[in-house]
Design a protein around this motif. Structure first.
Motif, short mmCIF file in Angstrom:
data_model
loop_
_atom_site.label_atom_id
_atom_site.label_comp_id
_atom_site.label_asym_id
_atom_site.label_seq_id
_atom_site.Cartn_x
_atom_site.Cartn_y
_atom_site.Cartn_z
N GLY A 39 64.44 85.75 70.63
CA GLY A 39 64.32 84.74 71.66
C GLY A 39 63.60 83.50 71.19
N LYS A 40 63.47 83.35 69.86
CA LYS A 40 62.70 82.25 69.29
C LYS A 40 63.65 81.17 68.76
N MET A 41 63.28 79.91 68.95
CA MET A 41 64.09 78.81 68.43
C MET A 41 64.04 78.82 66.90
N GLU A 42 65.19 78.62 66.29
CA GLU A 42 65.24 78.54 64.83
C GLU A 42 64.90 77.12 64.38
N ASN A 43 64.60 76.97 63.09
CA ASN A 43 64.36 75.63 62.56
C ASN A 43 65.64 74.80 62.64
N TYR A 44 65.47 73.51 62.73
CA TYR A 44 66.60 72.60 62.88
C TYR A 44 67.39 72.54 61.56
N GLU A 45 68.67 72.83 61.63
CA GLU A 45 69.51 72.85 60.43
C GLU A 45 70.58 71.77 60.51
N LEU A 46 70.77 71.10 59.40
CA LEU A 46 71.88 70.16 59.28
C LEU A 46 72.76 70.67 58.14
N ILE A 47 74.02 71.00 58.43
CA ILE A 47 74.91 71.48 57.37
C ILE A 47 75.73 70.30 56.88
N HIS A 48 75.50 69.95 55.63
CA HIS A 48 76.16 68.80 54.99
C HIS A 48 77.63 69.12 54.75
N SER A 49 78.43 68.08 54.57
CA SER A 49 79.86 68.29 54.31
C SER A 49 80.10 69.10 53.03
N ARG A 79 78.50 71.68 52.38
CA ARG A 79 78.07 73.03 52.79
C ARG A 79 76.65 73.38 52.35
N VAL A 80 75.91 72.39 51.88
CA VAL A 80 74.48 72.60 51.59
C VAL A 80 73.71 72.42 52.90
N LYS A 81 72.80 73.36 53.19
CA LYS A 81 72.00 73.29 54.41
C LYS A 81 70.74 72.45 54.18
N PHE A 82 70.47 71.54 55.09
CA PHE A 82 69.20 70.81 55.08
C PHE A 82 68.42 71.30 56.30
N ILE A 83 67.29 71.96 56.04
CA ILE A 83 66.54 72.64 57.09
C ILE A 83 65.21 71.92 57.32
N TYR A 84 65.02 71.50 58.58
CA TYR A 84 63.81 70.75 58.94
C TYR A 84 62.94 71.61 59.86
N PRO A 85 61.61 71.46 59.78
CA PRO A 85 60.75 72.26 60.66
C PRO A 85 60.85 71.80 62.11
N ASN A 86 60.72 72.75 63.03
CA ASN A 86 60.68 72.36 64.45
C ASN A 86 59.24 72.35 64.94
N GLU A 87 59.06 71.97 66.21
CA GLU A 87 57.69 71.81 66.72
C GLU A 87 56.94 73.14 66.81
N GLU A 88 57.66 74.25 66.78
CA GLU A 88 56.98 75.55 66.84
C GLU A 88 56.11 75.79 65.61
N GLU A 89 56.49 75.19 64.48
CA GLU A 89 55.67 75.37 63.26
C GLU A 89 54.28 74.76 63.46
#
Length: 347
Positions: free
Chosen positions: A196-206, A208-218
């Motif tokens: 039930g926890k929000m995951e970190n914000y992910e941006l999947i580049h064209s 297919r490399v994932k760019f993962i940013y921290p969310n406010e829960e960190e």
């Protein structure tokens, strides 16, 4: 290739941070300008003839296999790979990294010929990029433990610039397109049904490399951890983290030629306290292939002082990075003043 603007930009970026010392071979690289720098890249580093140098950055780096050895590196981004030209101290600091170093070349040590060990991460092997809190560092992850590197830029601008350049270069890669995504609603996209926890914000580049940013829960987790270290003296709801910055603690060593050593620390300032933490920048979040959790926690408290005990702050007059000296009153019993005030003034 290369354009006049790119030549000028790479030349400007080719500066070793003034507070860090590097070996002779890296000093040589830092002395190169413009076309000489590009020729050096093609003659000594580039693995393919038609690759282009796109970005240069000086940064401290950490490897997943050697989480305690922070080493200075010249990071070169090309259209094919990311190259890390490493300081010689890395080879001497860790004997287990012998596979990085070609022993046959050791006879060149006494000549005027300088060798640097270069770690290569091909863009095709890149799987994800984790950006640290407040863009102070980022971790590049490949397909194995040997291919995980953290760049401790200690500078949000450098982090942002490198990520932008990396995304631009990845866009040039010809990769097979990902299958069409199935339409998902918000909760299945970002939430985990098990926790039930929000995951970190992910941006999947064209690419297919994932760019993962921290969310406010960190930040919330960090505030909770800081409150724990304060022995419950504060109300968690009133605790605000005002500043998070990767810095160095200056230790004076008597009898040493250099007199001072720099210890990497994470500085956290709250509305009531100043903390120094030893942070693990390389092991978290856990890579997919990790079989067990890391041997140490992400944050380990090194020192903590109350702001009310701060007597004065001394500032050096040198250019960036600034040296700050915090002078605290040496109060043996920290709760003494607090209790006296309560007794004296009543409620």
């Amino acid at each position: 290739y290369p354009s006049e603007f790119l030549m000028q930009k790479i030349t400007e970026d080719n500066q070793i941070p003034v507070h860090l010392r590097v070996c002779v071979s890296l000093q040589y690289v830092a002395g190169l300008k413009g076309s000489a720098l590009v020729e050096f890249f093609h003659g000594n580093i580039a693995e393919v003839e038609n690759e282009e140098l796109r970005h240069l950055m000086w940064s401290s780096v950490l490897f997943y296999k050697t989480p305690n050895v922070e080493v200075m590196a010249c990071v070169l981004l090309s259209t094919k790979a990311i190259y890390f030209l490493l300081d010689d101290s890395f080879i001497h600091a860790d004997e287990h990294q012998s596979e990085f170093w070609n022993k046959e070349n050791s006879d060149c040590e006494n000549s005027s010929f300088h060798l640097s060990c270069c770690f290569v991460l091909k863009l095709n092997d890149l799987q994800s990029v984790n950006v640290g809190l407040f863009d102070q560092y980022f971790r590049i992850t490949g397909h194995s433990a040997d291919h995980i590197v953290t760049c401790l830029t200690r500078d949000s601008y450098n982090t942002h610039t490198f990520i932008q350049q990396l995304m631009a270069v990845l866009s040039l890669l010809a990769r097979t397109p990902s299958p069409e995504p199935v339409d998902k609603d918000f909760y299945s996209e970002f939430g985990s049904k098990t926790t039930g926890k929000m995951e970190n914000y992910e941006l999947i580049h064209s690419s297919r490399v994932k760019f993962i940013y921290p969310n406010e829960e960190e930040i919330g987790d960090l505030a909770f951890l800081v409150a724990e270290k304060m022995d419950g003296l504060t109300n968690l709801h009133s605790l605000n983290i005002l500043l998070y910055v990767l810095a160095f603690q200056v230790n004076h060593v008597e009898g040493s030629a250099q007199n001072t050593t720099l210890q990497p620390k994470t500085l956290i300032l709250t509305s009531s306290d100043l903390f120094l933490f030893d942070e693990d920048y390389i092991s978290y979040p856990l890579p997919e292939f990790a079989k067990e959790p890391p041997k140490r926690d992400k944050y380990q408290l090194a020192d903590g002082r109350r702001i009310r005990d701060l007597d004065r702050v001394l500032m050096g007059y040198q250019t960036y990075p600034q040296a700050l000296t915090f002078v605290f009153d040496d109060v043996q019993n920290q709760d003494l003043m607090q209790n006296l005030a309560l007794d004296h003034f009543g409620e």
